[in-house]
Design an enzyme around this catalytic site. Sequence first.
Site, PDB file in Angstrom:
ATOM      1  CG  ASN A 189      24.602 -48.554 -51.739  1.00 21.08           C
ATOM      2  OD1 ASN A 189      24.518 -48.744 -52.964  1.00 21.08           O
ATOM      3  ND2 ASN A 189      23.746 -49.081 -50.872  1.00 21.08           N
ATOM      4  CD1 TRP A 190      26.915 -43.095 -55.227  1.00 19.72           C
ATOM      5  CD2 TRP A 190      27.524 -43.314 -57.368  1.00 19.72           C
ATOM      6  NE1 TRP A 190      27.945 -42.219 -55.467  1.00 19.72           N
ATOM      7  CE2 TRP A 190      28.333 -42.344 -56.771  1.00 19.72           C
ATOM      8  CE3 TRP A 190      27.729 -43.641 -58.716  1.00 19.72           C
ATOM      9  CZ2 TRP A 190      29.332 -41.662 -57.477  1.00 19.72           C
ATOM     10  CZ3 TRP A 190      28.724 -42.974 -59.419  1.00 19.72           C
ATOM     11  CH2 TRP A 190      29.510 -41.997 -58.801  1.00 19.72           C
ATOM     12  CE  LYS A 191      20.900 -46.979 -50.620  1.00 20.26           C
ATOM     13  NZ  LYS A 191      19.920 -46.882 -49.558  1.00 20.26           N
ATOM     14  CG  HIS A 212      21.921 -52.565 -49.179  1.00 17.98           C
ATOM     15  ND1 HIS A 212      20.599 -52.189 -49.128  1.00 17.98           N
ATOM     16  CD2 HIS A 212      22.644 -51.512 -48.735  1.00 17.98           C
ATOM     17  CE1 HIS A 212      20.541 -50.941 -48.663  1.00 17.98           C
ATOM     18  NE2 HIS A 212      21.762 -50.512 -48.417  1.00 17.98           N
ATOM     19  CD  GLU A 252      18.030 -49.848 -50.323  1.00 18.31           C
ATOM     20  OE1 GLU A 252      18.812 -49.823 -51.279  1.00 18.31           O
ATOM     21  OE2 GLU A 252      17.919 -48.901 -49.502  1.00 18.31           O
ATOM     22  CD  GLU A 306      23.905 -49.955 -44.785  1.00 21.02           C
ATOM     23  OE1 GLU A 306      24.387 -48.843 -45.041  1.00 21.02           O
ATOM     24  OE2 GLU A 306      23.235 -50.608 -45.613  1.00 21.02           O
ATOM     25  N   GLY A 354      17.894 -44.174 -45.363  1.00 19.59           N
ATOM     26  CA  GLY A 354      17.103 -43.265 -46.186  1.00 19.59           C
ATOM     27  C   GLY A 354      16.006 -42.533 -45.433  1.00 19.59           C
ATOM     28  CB  SER A 373      20.266 -41.237 -42.066  1.00 21.99           C
ATOM     29  OG  SER A 373      19.071 -41.681 -42.695  1.00 21.99           O
ATOM     30  N   GLY A 410      24.548 -43.823 -48.444  1.00 17.13           N
ATOM     31  CA  GLY A 410      23.646 -43.864 -49.595  1.00 17.13           C
ATOM     32  C   GLY A 410      23.372 -42.457 -50.114  1.00 17.13           C
ATOM     33  N   GLY A 411      22.225 -41.912 -49.742  1.00  9.03           N
ATOM     34  CA  GLY A 411      21.751 -40.622 -50.275  1.00  9.03           C
ATOM     35  C   GLY A 411      22.800 -39.521 -50.309  1.00  9.03           C
TER      36      GLY A 411
HETATM   37  P1  PGA Z   1      21.358 -43.835 -46.638  1.00  6.83           P
HETATM   38  O1  PGA Z   1      21.619 -45.315 -47.189  1.00  6.83           O
HETATM   39  O2  PGA Z   1      22.700 -43.218 -46.350  1.00  6.83           O
HETATM   40  O3  PGA Z   1      20.637 -43.134 -47.771  1.00  6.83           O
HETATM   41  O4  PGA Z   1      20.517 -43.965 -45.413  1.00  6.83           O
HETATM   42  C1  PGA Z   1      22.626 -46.126 -46.625  1.00  6.83           C
HETATM   43  C2  PGA Z   1      22.641 -47.466 -47.302  1.00  6.83           C
HETATM   44  O5  PGA Z   1      21.564 -47.953 -47.689  1.00  6.83           O
HETATM   45  O6  PGA Z   1      23.700 -48.082 -47.505  1.00  6.83           O
END
Ligand code: PGA
Length: 249
Positions: free
Chosen positions: A9-11, A95, A97, A167, A173, A213, A234-235
């Site tokens: 997930n590149w956001k 998600h 977010e 999640e 994050g 994470s 994500g990150g």
């Molecule tokens: P993260 O994000 O790996 O940076 O914690 C995961 C996600 O939001 O899907």
Amino acid sequence: MRKKLIAANWKMYKTPEQAREFVAAFLPQVWEHTRDEMVLCPPFVTLPAVASALDGSRVQLGGQDMFWEKEGAFTGAISAHMLRAAGCSHVIIGHSERRQYFGETDDTVNRKLRAALHGGLIPIVCVGEVIAEREAGLTEDVLRRQCSIAFREISSGQAIPIVVAYEPVWAIGTGKTATPELAGEAHRVIRAEAAEAFGEGVAGKIRILYGGSVKPDNVKSLMAHPDIDGALVGGASLDPKSFAAIVKY
Ligand code: PGA
């Protein structure tokens, strides 16, 4: 046996140019990798660049969100049909977010989930508790509510492609990963809810990913847990070396 799925997930990161550079560095590292399904979910404007860069590879493409209507006067929205036309097979829905910053609710998640299935996309539906809910002992209630509303008006026959991503919001994050045992407990709650909605047989086929994470150094122990069927990253998915290391844990 559920085949594991590892999704990036590149956001709101990466222009088309940056994405092309990523794919050029990433693909040679995973070219031979057949054990798991791999999906990249870039921002909408970056989808065409990634679609053409991935052409001929096993790596699949996903959107990060969608709207439930097929087309119409919905400024800023993208439909399942458009994602498919751009080369997507998957779409992330709900998600945290989107829930936190864009007003997504359990009800809109359900509408999007139904539209994704109807439109032929594999939905990756995100659920998870915030820290206050965990500390108040409400994790199971929250997961049950999010799943039962997400699964409304979906038949058992339609449900098989559904992927759920657990999640925990406090792990996204933050560098704080859930332990495999803690994630495993949540995954069992989610699968029980899927069994209630769709029956044991279908629930046994639905993949439940862990996200929050995930890094090259913790992915192996998470993936070793029998109830964890992959990861939403994500990150650590933004760097081709680190995401390749996660995929090949
Ligand atoms: P993260 O994000 O790996 O940076 O914690 C995961 C996600 O939001 O899907």
